[in-house]
Scaffold this motif. Structure first.
Motif, PDB file in Angstrom:
ATOM      1  N   PRO A 138       0.824  -1.211   0.000  1.00 55.89           N
ATOM      2  CA  PRO A 138       0.000   0.000   0.000  1.00 55.89           C
ATOM      3  C   PRO A 138       0.855   1.256   0.000  1.00 55.89           C
ATOM      4  CG  PRO A 138       0.143  -0.901   2.199  1.00 55.89           C
ATOM      5  CD  PRO A 138       0.819  -1.901   1.282  1.00 55.89           C
ATOM      6  N   ALA A 139       0.167   2.389  -0.132  1.00 55.50           N
ATOM      7  CA  ALA A 139       0.767   3.708   0.056  1.00 55.50           C
ATOM      8  C   ALA A 139       1.778   4.097  -0.994  1.00 55.50           C
ATOM      9  CB  ALA A 139       1.405   3.820   1.444  1.00 55.50           C
ATOM     10  N   LEU A 140       1.611   3.634  -2.229  1.00 56.43           N
ATOM     11  CA  LEU A 140       2.428   4.164  -3.310  1.00 56.43           C
ATOM     12  C   LEU A 140       2.037   5.615  -3.544  1.00 56.43           C
ATOM     13  CD1 LEU A 140       2.187   1.241  -5.898  1.00 56.43           C
ATOM     14  CD2 LEU A 140       4.162   1.804  -4.497  1.00 56.43           C
ATOM     15  N   PRO A 141       2.982   6.467  -3.927  1.00 54.82           N
ATOM     16  CA  PRO A 141       2.606   7.836  -4.297  1.00 54.82           C
ATOM     17  C   PRO A 141       1.555   7.803  -5.404  1.00 54.82           C
ATOM     18  CG  PRO A 141       4.986   7.610  -4.154  1.00 54.82           C
ATOM     19  CD  PRO A 141       4.429   6.224  -4.055  1.00 54.82           C
ATOM     20  N   THR A 142       0.696   8.793  -5.445  1.00 56.78           N
ATOM     21  CA  THR A 142      -0.382   8.786  -6.424  1.00 56.78           C
ATOM     22  C   THR A 142      -0.036   9.523  -7.708  1.00 56.78           C
ATOM     23  OG1 THR A 142      -1.376  10.762  -5.442  1.00 56.78           O
ATOM     24  CG2 THR A 142      -2.119   8.625  -4.616  1.00 56.78           C
ATOM     25  N   SER A 143       1.101  10.223  -7.741  1.00 56.19           N
ATOM     26  CA  SER A 143       1.474  10.959  -8.944  1.00 56.19           C
ATOM     27  C   SER A 143       2.971  11.221  -8.949  1.00 56.19           C
ATOM     28  CB  SER A 143       0.726  12.295  -9.021  1.00 56.19           C
ATOM     29  OG  SER A 143       1.191  13.171  -8.005  1.00 56.19           O
ATOM     30  N   ALA A 144       3.484  11.519 -10.132  1.00 58.25           N
ATOM     31  CA  ALA A 144       4.899  11.874 -10.253  1.00 58.25           C
ATOM     32  C   ALA A 144       5.192  13.195  -9.552  1.00 58.25           C
ATOM     33  CB  ALA A 144       5.290  11.964 -11.731  1.00 58.25           C
ATOM     34  N   ARG A 145       4.201  14.053  -9.482  1.00 57.07           N
ATOM     35  CA  ARG A 145       4.393  15.338  -8.799  1.00 57.07           C
ATOM     36  C   ARG A 145       4.653  15.117  -7.315  1.00 57.07           C
ATOM     37  NH1 ARG A 145       2.933  20.415 -10.704  1.00 57.07           N
ATOM     38  NH2 ARG A 145       1.703  19.436 -12.338  1.00 57.07           N
ATOM     39  N   GLN A 146       3.960  14.160  -6.704  1.00 58.73           N
ATOM     40  CA  GLN A 146       4.228  13.829  -5.304  1.00 58.73           C
ATOM     41  C   GLN A 146       5.643  13.307  -5.131  1.00 58.73           C
ATOM     42  OE1 GLN A 146       1.461  11.188  -3.463  1.00 58.73           O
ATOM     43  NE2 GLN A 146      -0.243  12.636  -3.509  1.00 58.73           N
ATOM     44  N   VAL A 147       6.076  12.487  -6.061  1.00 58.41           N
ATOM     45  CA  VAL A 147       7.444  11.955  -6.017  1.00 58.41           C
ATOM     46  C   VAL A 147       8.442  13.104  -6.044  1.00 58.41           C
ATOM     47  CG1 VAL A 147       9.154  10.543  -7.201  1.00 58.41           C
ATOM     48  CG2 VAL A 147       6.781   9.764  -7.080  1.00 58.41           C
ATOM     49  N   TRP A 148       8.219  14.068  -6.931  1.00 61.46           N
ATOM     50  CA  TRP A 148       9.150  15.189  -7.053  1.00 61.46           C
ATOM     51  C   TRP A 148       9.181  16.026  -5.773  1.00 61.46           C
ATOM     52  CZ3 TRP A 148      13.245  16.499  -9.540  1.00 61.46           C
ATOM     53  CH2 TRP A 148      13.684  17.826  -9.562  1.00 61.46           C
ATOM     54  N   ASP A 149       8.032  16.232  -5.147  1.00 62.11           N
ATOM     55  CA  ASP A 149       8.004  16.997  -3.899  1.00 62.11           C
ATOM     56  C   ASP A 149       8.854  16.325  -2.827  1.00 62.11           C
ATOM     57  OD1 ASP A 149       6.419  19.009  -4.889  1.00 62.11           O
ATOM     58  OD2 ASP A 149       4.543  18.160  -4.153  1.00 62.11           O
ATOM     59  N   LEU A 150       8.780  15.009  -2.737  1.00 60.84           N
ATOM     60  CA  LEU A 150       9.604  14.279  -1.769  1.00 60.84           C
ATOM     61  C   LEU A 150      11.090  14.410  -2.092  1.00 60.84           C
ATOM     62  CD1 LEU A 150       7.591  10.961  -1.232  1.00 60.84           C
ATOM     63  CD2 LEU A 150       7.996  12.758   0.446  1.00 60.84           C
ATOM     64  N   ILE A 151      11.412  14.341  -3.373  1.00 57.76           N
ATOM     65  CA  ILE A 151      12.808  14.469  -3.790  1.00 57.76           C
ATOM     66  C   ILE A 151      13.354  15.840  -3.418  1.00 57.76           C
ATOM     67  CG2 ILE A 151      14.340  14.599  -5.799  1.00 57.76           C
ATOM     68  CD1 ILE A 151      12.542  12.471  -7.129  1.00 57.76           C
ATOM     69  N   VAL A 152      12.570  16.879  -3.680  1.00 52.92           N
ATOM     70  CA  VAL A 152      13.016  18.247  -3.389  1.00 52.92           C
ATOM     71  C   VAL A 152      13.273  18.416  -1.891  1.00 52.92           C
ATOM     72  CG1 VAL A 152      12.316  20.675  -3.398  1.00 52.92           C
ATOM     73  CG2 VAL A 152      11.904  19.246  -5.412  1.00 52.92           C
ATOM     74  N   VAL A 153      12.388  17.869  -1.068  1.00 54.66           N
ATOM     75  CA  VAL A 153      12.587  17.935   0.382  1.00 54.66           C
ATOM     76  C   VAL A 153      13.902  17.259   0.767  1.00 54.66           C
ATOM     77  CG1 VAL A 153      11.734  17.066   2.593  1.00 54.66           C
ATOM     78  CG2 VAL A 153      10.159  18.145   0.995  1.00 54.66           C
ATOM     79  N   ALA A 154      14.188  16.120   0.144  1.00 48.27           N
ATOM     80  CA  ALA A 154      15.419  15.393   0.462  1.00 48.27           C
ATOM     81  C   ALA A 154      16.662  16.177   0.065  1.00 48.27           C
ATOM     82  CB  ALA A 154      15.421  14.039  -0.250  1.00 48.27           C
ATOM     83  N   PHE A 155      16.519  17.081  -0.930  1.00 47.46           N
ATOM     84  CA  PHE A 155      17.641  17.906  -1.374  1.00 47.46           C
ATOM     85  C   PHE A 155      17.503  19.340  -0.866  1.00 47.46           C
ATOM     86  CE2 PHE A 155      18.052  14.323  -4.170  1.00 47.46           C
ATOM     87  CZ  PHE A 155      19.411  14.223  -4.433  1.00 47.46           C
TER      88      PHE A 155
END
Length: 222
Positions: A138-155
């Motif tokens: 469960p709990a896969l991101p629902t969009s590529a935009r969500q993925v990018w937001d997580l990446i930006v936070v990590a950087f």
């Protein structure tokens, strides 16, 4: 930490904040969630006893890569997601130095995107993700935009601080999902926040390539 708990935490804490509003609130929600998860992971602390974070993350990366190659999607996602949630740049810099720490984080995020892409397909709405089969974690991101937001936070919260080798597969994921708007927004935000020295380097590289192309074209016509 068990994979189910890791992904449930993402669903309850990270994804709602990202989906609920502005980019600023998205970053804040993701940053708080990831920081809290890193503090509340006794299983990971136990795994790290006697060895460094970098060694632990490399082990997770290796297991996730092997599982991905063997078509073991659940295992690949479990190990990769665990690695991402504990990929603490500050701690890695202390262990490896800045350059190697960034390289390791980039490897983690690239693998994360590859695993996510292998597990998902286009949902009914353009740009949305869903698991290819009902039994996936469960709990896969629902969009590529969500993925990018997580990446930006990590950087460190700046789009332009994300390495280009992480940007490219994220944009490709957007295009796979037929979400050209997200791909454009991500690239524009990245270009708009690049460090000045990187912008100058890109300009010099572009001018040099253009000059060489014109020279080759002139020689071919001669």
């Amino acid at each position: 930490m068990p994979a189910a708990l890791t992904t449930t935490y993402y669903a309850q804490q990270v994804a709602p904040g990202i989906a609920s509003g502005s980019r600023q609130s998205s970053y804040a929600s993701a940053e708080l969630a990831l920081a809290t998860h890193r503090r509340c992971s006794p299983a990971t602390e136990l795994a790290l006893s006697g060895r460094g974070l970098a060694s632990h993350l490399k082990g997770l990366h290796q297991r996730a890569s092997r599982a991905l190659i063997l078509g073991q999607g659940d295992s690949a996602w479990s190990n990769c997601n665990e690695a991402i949630l504990h990929c603490n740049m500050e701690r890695l810099v202390g262990e490896l130095g800045e350059q190697q720490a960034r390289q390791l984080c980039c490897r983690m995020w690239i693998l994360y995107i590859c695993v996510l892409s292998s597990l998902t397909e286009l949902a009914d709405g353009d740009g949305e993700l869903r698991a290819k089969r009902s039994g996936i974690l469960p709990a896969l991101p629902t969009s590529a935009r969500q993925v990018w937001d997580l990446i930006v936070v990590a950087f460190d919260g700046r789009d332009g601080d994300v390495d280009s080798e992480v940007l490219v597969p994220t944009v490709l994921l957007c295009l796979k999902l037929r979400d050209a708007r997200a791909a454009r927004d991500i690239v524009e935000a990245w270009l708009a926040t690049l460090p000045k020295d990187t912008v100058l380097l890109l300009q010099e590289t572009t001018e040099s390539c253009s000059s060489e192309a014109q020279q080759q074209h002139s020689m071919a016509r001669a």
